[in-house]
Write an enzyme that holds these catalytic residues in place. Structure first.
Site: not given
Length: 492
Positions: A105-106
């Protein structure tokens, strides 16, 4: 020497496909690219239910795995490697996979995500405590259990500068101790056939027994990065160590390559959409899954042909995803915007429209009165151009698109269709095309969920380039090692 990994290296020389487990798989962008590169998908972990459902729609469950188990949404923090192996019918998790991939997840790393979190909490450093920022440590626990011979991690460039900390370098240092050789760099999707300026970090690691340092694919297309991307690179690369870094210089396009795929080449054959303003009732009833015919008598670009004829995802005559947002106040603004216009220009257009409407009134309301404010609201968006200069943007048909984000799930004004006659933002299928998902790739859930899945995804064509390069390096190195071992045995 690790016997389990050595067995996997030997297996790589037999023609058997490299077996992939992907963590944080999303709807399957990286998986699609790796599959198209010749790898075998045997497991994935994704906690978002619509994304997990999309994954199951498009990738068949391996033999022996139930459809229910394959479709199940899982949180990698709560679902450990051994538990996952049991659910997937794998007797030994350390022997079941050759490649471990992850699109971690960014949101915690991206500067736009940090700004949003700061606005909610009021804490300048709140992003440091975002639990999503620590998932890379869970990834390393999976490495210990799975014992892959290769790894691929994708993330935003800002992971290189997470509050002054270079997380990929930390990951590489840990993997060094675990017996891997690592490299990371930045790749822009436009250089690999994707009609989108999308800059991402890729980290690749190989078992040291393979005897090689990972490299990255050379560009297949040429592109000119806008100044903003160059500036972002400078910020992201600020914390690369001067000595001992695992960073590899960004691959450079050589002369003579074809130009980056333009928006018009990517989308020009898709159906024109006018129902949002001609017949809103029809648009409200339309589902993401509803099929509409392609435009007739249109010359197909090479890219459009690829999107229609992608192996396992071929379409004939029609495709789905032709849904857009219903925001009637803004359709006339979209119509008047020129290609490349952003929010400040859109706001000026709206103000001009409002002024013209006042002049047509037989009785003008007093400025700042309730009726005046109500009239203004019906024409003019409320956003501050100083804070949201890029909130709106009309696509330039002759260039690649700007980066698609997960925020498309709530606001797709960052990608307004260039055709003023259609006066709208992009559709789900157009977003998928810009991300290089083939037309036969289906999305579970409603419009918002589909946009979010697309914006979160790794572009399949970029993942394919990385996957083909990785597979070639592994098979070549494993074969060379096998021949060398045989020569040594004969000499002994």
């Amino acid at each position: 020497m690790n016997g389990v990994r050595l067995g996997k290296i030997t297996r790589a020389t037999t023609g058997s496909r490299l077996r992939v487990l992907e963590l944080c798989s999303g709807c399957g962008g990286m998986s699609l690219g790796l599959q198209s590169a010749g790898l075998e998908l045997l497991g994935h972990v994704e906690q978002d239910e619509p994304a997990a459902a999309t994954y199951a729609l498009n990738f068949s469950a391996p033999p022996g795995i139930s459809a229910e188990s394959w479709r199940k949404a899982r949180d990698m923090e709560k679902c450990g490697p051994e538990e996952l192996a049991v659910e997937l019918g794998i007797s030994n998790v350390a022997e079941g996979f050759d490649v471990l991939a992850a699109g971690l997840p960014c949101q915690a790393f991206a500067r736009i995500g940090r700004s949003k979190l700061r606005s909610v909490t009021g804490d300048e450093d709140a992003y440091r405590n975002d639990p999503r920022a620590k998932l890379y440590r869970r990834f390393l626990e999976y490495v210990e259990a799975v014992q892959p011979i290769a790894m691929v991690i994708e993330n935003v460039p800002d992971i290189l500068n997470f509050g002054g900390h270079n997380i990929p370098e930390e990951i590489c240092e840990t993997l060094d101790v675990m017996g891997y050789t690592c490299s990371y760099t930045l790749l822009n999707a436009a250089f690999y056939g994707v009609p989108q300026m999308r800059e991402r970090l890729f980290l690749v690691a190989y078992d040291k027994a393979l005897g090689l340092t990972p490299t990255f694919p050379s560009p297949s297309h040429s592109a000119e990065l806008p100044s903003g991307y160059e500036a972002a690179r400078t910020v992201a690369l600020k914390y690369i160590p001067e000595i001992g870094a695992h960073f590899i210089p960004i691959p450079v396009a050589v002369d003579g390559l074809p130009s980056a795929v333009s928006v018009e080449a990517a989308l020009g054959d898709l159906p024109a959409i006018n129902e949002h303003w001609r017949d809103p009732v029809t648009m409200r009833r339309r589902k993401v899954q509803d099929q509409i015919d392609y435009r007739a008598n249109r010359d197909l670009s090479a890219y459009a042909e690829l999107m229609r004829k992608w192996e396992r995802f071929t379409t004939e005559g029609s495709t789905d995803g032709h849904v857009v947002r219903l925001t009637p106040r803004d359709f006339p603004i979209f119509r008047r915007m020129a290609a490349g216009d952003d929010y400040p220009r859109a706001l000026r257009i709206a103000e001009e429209m409002f002024t013209a409407a006042l002049e047509r009134m037989s009785q003008r309301p007093d400025p700042e009165s309730v009726s005046w404010l109500a009239a203004r609201k019906s024409f003019v968006p409320p956003y501050d151009p100083g804070k949201f200069p890029n909130k709106w943007w009309k696509l330039d048909p002759k260039a690649p698109s700007r980066t698609l984000t997960a925020h498309l799930g709530k606001d797709s004004y960052s990608h307004i269709h260039w055709d003023s006659d259609q006066q709208r933002m992009i559709s789900v299928r157009e977003a998928a095309r810009l991300q290089s998902f083939p037309d036969g790739f289906r999305f579970a859930g409603a419009m918002n969920a589909a946009f979010r899945q697309i914006g979160n995804a790794v572009p399949p064509l970029l993942a394919k380039a990385v996957g083909e390069h990785l597979r070639g390096e592994i098979v070549s190195a494993a074969t060379s090692r096998m021949k060398l071992d045989r020569a040594r045995r004969r000499a002994a």
